[in-house]
Design a protein around this motif. Sequence first.
Motif, PDB file in Angstrom:
ATOM      1  N   ARG A 120       0.830  -1.209   0.000  1.00 53.47           N
ATOM      2  CA  ARG A 120       0.000   0.000   0.000  1.00 53.47           C
ATOM      3  C   ARG A 120       0.869   1.265   0.000  1.00 53.47           C
ATOM      4  NH1 ARG A 120      -3.115  -3.927   2.021  1.00 53.47           N
ATOM      5  NH2 ARG A 120      -5.364  -3.840   1.660  1.00 53.47           N
ATOM      6  N   LEU A 121       1.984   1.233   0.711  1.00 54.51           N
ATOM      7  CA  LEU A 121       2.886   2.392   0.710  1.00 54.51           C
ATOM      8  C   LEU A 121       3.416   2.683  -0.686  1.00 54.51           C
ATOM      9  CD1 LEU A 121       5.282   2.196   3.786  1.00 54.51           C
ATOM     10  CD2 LEU A 121       3.560   3.929   3.310  1.00 54.51           C
ATOM     11  N   LEU A 122       3.702   1.645  -1.431  1.00 53.06           N
ATOM     12  CA  LEU A 122       4.278   1.799  -2.756  1.00 53.06           C
ATOM     13  C   LEU A 122       3.218   1.992  -3.834  1.00 53.06           C
ATOM     14  CD1 LEU A 122       7.079  -0.887  -2.453  1.00 53.06           C
ATOM     15  CD2 LEU A 122       7.316   1.599  -2.291  1.00 53.06           C
ATOM     16  N   GLY A 123       1.973   2.166  -3.421  1.00 53.39           N
ATOM     17  CA  GLY A 123       0.888   2.410  -4.372  1.00 53.39           C
ATOM     18  C   GLY A 123       1.045   3.762  -5.043  1.00 53.39           C
ATOM     19  N   ASP A 124      -0.029   4.277  -5.593  1.00 60.65           N
ATOM     20  CA  ASP A 124       0.056   5.532  -6.346  1.00 60.65           C
ATOM     21  C   ASP A 124       0.127   6.771  -5.465  1.00 60.65           C
ATOM     22  OD1 ASP A 124      -2.552   5.767  -5.446  1.00 60.65           O
ATOM     23  OD2 ASP A 124      -3.462   5.601  -7.428  1.00 60.65           O
ATOM     24  N   GLY A 125      -0.070   6.629  -4.164  1.00 63.17           N
ATOM     25  CA  GLY A 125       0.096   7.755  -3.241  1.00 63.17           C
ATOM     26  C   GLY A 125      -1.034   8.766  -3.275  1.00 63.17           C
TER      27      GLY A 125
ATOM     28  N   GLU B  25      -3.882   8.531  -1.751  1.00 62.64           N
ATOM     29  CA  GLU B  25      -4.533   8.639  -0.447  1.00 62.64           C
ATOM     30  C   GLU B  25      -3.664   7.961   0.606  1.00 62.64           C
ATOM     31  OE1 GLU B  25      -7.694   5.006  -0.424  1.00 62.64           O
ATOM     32  OE2 GLU B  25      -8.232   6.741  -1.658  1.00 62.64           O
ATOM     33  N   PRO B  26      -3.824   8.366   1.872  1.00 67.93           N
ATOM     34  CA  PRO B  26      -3.003   7.765   2.928  1.00 67.93           C
ATOM     35  C   PRO B  26      -3.297   6.269   3.079  1.00 67.93           C
ATOM     36  CG  PRO B  26      -4.147   9.734   3.719  1.00 67.93           C
ATOM     37  CD  PRO B  26      -4.694   9.412   2.372  1.00 67.93           C
ATOM     38  N   VAL B  27      -2.310   5.553   3.579  1.00 72.83           N
ATOM     39  CA  VAL B  27      -2.479   4.128   3.832  1.00 72.83           C
ATOM     40  C   VAL B  27      -3.450   3.962   4.998  1.00 72.83           C
ATOM     41  CG1 VAL B  27      -1.296   2.014   4.522  1.00 72.83           C
ATOM     42  CG2 VAL B  27      -0.166   3.629   2.989  1.00 72.83           C
ATOM     43  N   PRO B  28      -4.459   3.091   4.847  1.00 72.75           N
ATOM     44  CA  PRO B  28      -5.394   2.888   5.960  1.00 72.75           C
ATOM     45  C   PRO B  28      -4.725   2.118   7.091  1.00 72.75           C
ATOM     46  CG  PRO B  28      -5.836   1.310   4.216  1.00 72.75           C
ATOM     47  CD  PRO B  28      -4.768   2.246   3.708  1.00 72.75           C
ATOM     48  N   LEU B  29      -5.398   2.071   8.240  1.00 70.16           N
ATOM     49  CA  LEU B  29      -4.914   1.209   9.314  1.00 70.16           C
ATOM     50  C   LEU B  29      -5.132  -0.235   8.886  1.00 70.16           C
ATOM     51  CD1 LEU B  29      -6.279   2.906  12.559  1.00 70.16           C
ATOM     52  CD2 LEU B  29      -3.960   2.954  11.664  1.00 70.16           C
ATOM     53  N   LEU B  30      -4.191  -1.089   9.209  1.00 72.04           N
ATOM     54  CA  LEU B  30      -4.275  -2.506   8.864  1.00 72.04           C
ATOM     55  C   LEU B  30      -4.063  -3.342  10.108  1.00 72.04           C
ATOM     56  CD1 LEU B  30      -1.951  -2.498   5.718  1.00 72.04           C
ATOM     57  CD2 LEU B  30      -4.433  -2.489   5.712  1.00 72.04           C
ATOM     58  N   GLN B  31      -4.721  -4.483  10.138  1.00 64.92           N
ATOM     59  CA  GLN B  31      -4.396  -5.468  11.160  1.00 64.92           C
ATOM     60  C   GLN B  31      -4.538  -6.848  10.539  1.00 64.92           C
ATOM     61  OE1 GLN B  31      -6.913  -5.066  14.591  1.00 64.92           O
ATOM     62  NE2 GLN B  31      -8.745  -5.755  13.554  1.00 64.92           N
ATOM     63  N   VAL B  32      -3.721  -7.753  11.039  1.00 61.91           N
ATOM     64  CA  VAL B  32      -3.747  -9.124  10.557  1.00 61.91           C
ATOM     65  C   VAL B  32      -4.072 -10.025  11.737  1.00 61.91           C
ATOM     66  CG1 VAL B  32      -2.395 -10.996   9.540  1.00 61.91           C
ATOM     67  CG2 VAL B  32      -2.060  -8.649   8.748  1.00 61.91           C
ATOM     68  N   LEU B  33      -5.062 -10.882  11.536  1.00 55.00           N
ATOM     69  CA  LEU B  33      -5.463 -11.860  12.550  1.00 55.00           C
ATOM     70  C   LEU B  33      -5.055 -13.235  12.036  1.00 55.00           C
ATOM     71  CD1 LEU B  33      -9.092 -10.513  13.090  1.00 55.00           C
ATOM     72  CD2 LEU B  33      -7.024  -9.835  14.290  1.00 55.00           C
ATOM     73  N   VAL B  34      -4.449 -14.053  12.887  1.00 55.99           N
ATOM     74  CA  VAL B  34      -3.980 -15.383  12.490  1.00 55.99           C
ATOM     75  C   VAL B  34      -4.613 -16.432  13.412  1.00 55.99           C
ATOM     76  CG1 VAL B  34      -1.968 -16.897  12.253  1.00 55.99           C
ATOM     77  CG2 VAL B  34      -1.785 -14.485  11.641  1.00 55.99           C
ATOM     78  N   TRP B  35      -5.116 -17.513  12.780  1.00 55.56           N
ATOM     79  CA  TRP B  35      -5.678 -18.638  13.527  1.00 55.56           C
ATOM     80  C   TRP B  35      -4.807 -19.859  13.282  1.00 55.56           C
ATOM     81  CZ3 TRP B  35      -8.419 -14.926  11.061  1.00 55.56           C
ATOM     82  CH2 TRP B  35      -9.391 -14.242  11.804  1.00 55.56           C
TER      83      TRP B  35
ATOM     84  N   ALA C 145       9.306   1.441   7.674  1.00 54.72           N
ATOM     85  CA  ALA C 145       8.985   1.371   6.245  1.00 54.72           C
ATOM     86  C   ALA C 145       8.477   2.713   5.743  1.00 54.72           C
ATOM     87  CB  ALA C 145       7.942   0.277   5.990  1.00 54.72           C
ATOM     88  N   THR C 146       7.630   3.352   6.518  1.00 53.75           N
ATOM     89  CA  THR C 146       7.100   4.658   6.127  1.00 53.75           C
ATOM     90  C   THR C 146       8.218   5.691   6.108  1.00 53.75           C
ATOM     91  OG1 THR C 146       4.986   4.102   7.152  1.00 53.75           O
ATOM     92  CG2 THR C 146       5.367   6.416   6.652  1.00 53.75           C
ATOM     93  N   GLY C 147       9.040   5.673   7.136  1.00 53.30           N
ATOM     94  CA  GLY C 147      10.165   6.611   7.199  1.00 53.30           C
ATOM     95  C   GLY C 147      11.121   6.427   6.046  1.00 53.30           C
ATOM     96  N   ASP C 148      11.391   5.173   5.677  1.00 54.07           N
ATOM     97  CA  ASP C 148      12.276   4.896   4.541  1.00 54.07           C
ATOM     98  C   ASP C 148      11.694   5.465   3.249  1.00 54.07           C
ATOM     99  OD1 ASP C 148      13.944   3.551   6.269  1.00 54.07           O
ATOM    100  OD2 ASP C 148      13.409   1.536   5.551  1.00 54.07           O
TER     101      ASP C 148
END
Length: 173
Positions: free
Chosen positions: A60-65, A67-77, A100-103
Amino acid sequence: MECAYMATFAYAVQISHDQGLSWTTGRVATAGPDWIRKDVEALDPNHLASDVLDKEYRERLLGDGTEPVPLLQVLVWDQPLAQGAPTATSSTGTDSQWQATGDLIEEIANDIRHFEDEKKTHEAAAASAQTAITNAKARLANVVTSAARMKMPQASIAHRAGRSREWVRKTVG
């Protein structure tokens, strides 16, 4: 490398565009031995959550820029179905996403500085070329005036100067 176990995990990527007030599920998938890190012997749900989040976030960071990157969360079962309480979670706002954002911020800022320096170089070269053109035109006018005083034909002067006879008449006044 042989794994300690060949478990399959389910994971879901959730997205929030309203600072975490509501979440939508963006993708549900499974992960098996192909997700094992090279530095560990078995697939760990915490590593999987972190790795999937990092991958999703970077994409998402490397997308077209636009709009801001949304909040993301990953759930694992720790089963092949995404049901019940998740075994592990990972969400944006952690140091790795900040890194990653800072880079990316630093990379874009460096590009801008490079383009600004390149523009200054080209502008300086253009200004220097314009000065050279102005000086050459003044020298040409002086030599044309001298040639006219020596009674050199205007047609010859115009031909050699690559100008019109009208230009020669105006120049010698």
